[in-house]
Motif scaffolding. Sequence first.
Motif, PDB file in Angstrom:
ATOM      1  N   PHE A   5       0.832  -1.204   0.000  1.00 44.73           N
ATOM      2  CA  PHE A   5       0.000   0.000   0.000  1.00 44.73           C
ATOM      3  C   PHE A   5       0.871   1.261   0.000  1.00 44.73           C
ATOM      4  N   ASP A   9      -2.950   5.264  -1.878  1.00 39.92           N
ATOM      5  CA  ASP A   9      -3.977   4.213  -1.753  1.00 39.92           C
ATOM      6  C   ASP A   9      -4.871   4.491  -0.538  1.00 39.92           C
ATOM      7  N   ALA A  52      -5.299  -2.443  -4.403  1.00 38.24           N
ATOM      8  CA  ALA A  52      -5.621  -1.957  -3.059  1.00 38.24           C
ATOM      9  C   ALA A  52      -7.019  -2.385  -2.639  1.00 38.24           C
ATOM     10  N   THR A  56      -7.657  -5.093   0.424  1.00 40.30           N
ATOM     11  CA  THR A  56      -8.388  -4.612   1.599  1.00 40.30           C
ATOM     12  C   THR A  56      -9.586  -5.493   1.902  1.00 40.30           C
ATOM     13  N   THR A  76      -2.778  -3.689   6.501  1.00 44.80           N
ATOM     14  CA  THR A  76      -1.792  -4.343   5.647  1.00 44.80           C
ATOM     15  C   THR A  76      -1.664  -5.786   6.113  1.00 44.80           C
TER      16      THR A  76
END
Length: 387
Positions: A5, A9, A52, A56, A76
């Motif tokens: 990331f 992002d 991203a 996620t 993360t």
Amino acid sequence: MGYDFTTEDVRYLRSSDGAAALAEVDQLELSTRTHLADIGRVRTRFGDRSGALVETVLLRRRAVGKLDEPAHWLLTDDALQQATPTVVARRRARRVAGRAVHDVTCSVGAELSALVGVASDVLGSDLDPVRLAMAARNVPAATVLRADALVPVSRDTVVLADPARRAGGKRRHDPSALQPPLPDLLEAYRGRDLSVKCAPGLDYDALDWDGEVEVVSLAGGVREACLWSPGLAEPGVRRRATVLAADGTGWEITDAEPDDIPEREPGEWIVDPDGAVVRAGLVRHYGARHGLWQLDPRIAYLTGDAVPAGMRGFRIIEQLKYTEKALRQELARLDCGVVEILVRGVDVDPAVLRPRLKLRGSVSLSVVLTRIGRTPVAFVCAAGARD
């Protein structure tokens, strides 16, 4: 390795457009079966934002059962692996209730979230700008800033720290290889009220630590050790085991309790204490609390005529000097077809032994392999059950 990331992002994911995109991607199955097709759809729809978004959504799904309301978190991969489960973080937060607290390795904010509403003031800091941006989104009630954990930037606060034990998904076991190094961290805050989360396998006796060591298990698995400086420790306590259920309820035992237990022949049951009790070196204290005694003073199995409430016990059917042949014959006599093998104190690999027993019966049993003095012993037991 997970997706790498960027702060851009995070800005996107925090925006209304990012939130809408996450909701859309979350409608996809994203399983092994559908992975290629789903990724293709996301790339067509969201272009260079797809990595991203997919990461996620997948991290939020993995966080279910670990973090409260995971659908609202930005994470993360490494941060999620090391994040303290919410029920454990809340337990720790209660020990510093009413104090101003500074989490000097706040990462994405798992500990900060538990502190809000419990501590009088909540401050978080980290060197990673991406994780800081995520923490600001995840825990808006906390103040976050970029700072080196080894350079104190707050006064009159309880300092919490969780040195990174993972890099690229791999664990570090050397305290000096943590980030920041544990010896440096302890020195930087010497004389301060300090709590440091560590790996449960930490060699506490090798540390220059004059406070309390707490070992915590959750839902049967040992999760962490926590160092508490003398100002935060209970007087007279150097070791504590905290045993938590999945809902956060639980119990504790410390080395301030009696540890006198009798020397007797095995009772009706064998009890394998919770891993937190074993790691904290409190087996005898636990036995004394519940009227149990040890099979051998150097082995962590306990025995007695009753099983403590909520604990797993193994009712002894037969006891024999262990040899593979003798155990195989005894299990055949008892018509055993399925066996659970527990080992402590003898060099036996259950995965290697099990097929060599050539079980063909219809009964499920448990076998506890251990030693009493120098003698290897096998206890054939009824299948383990909780009282």
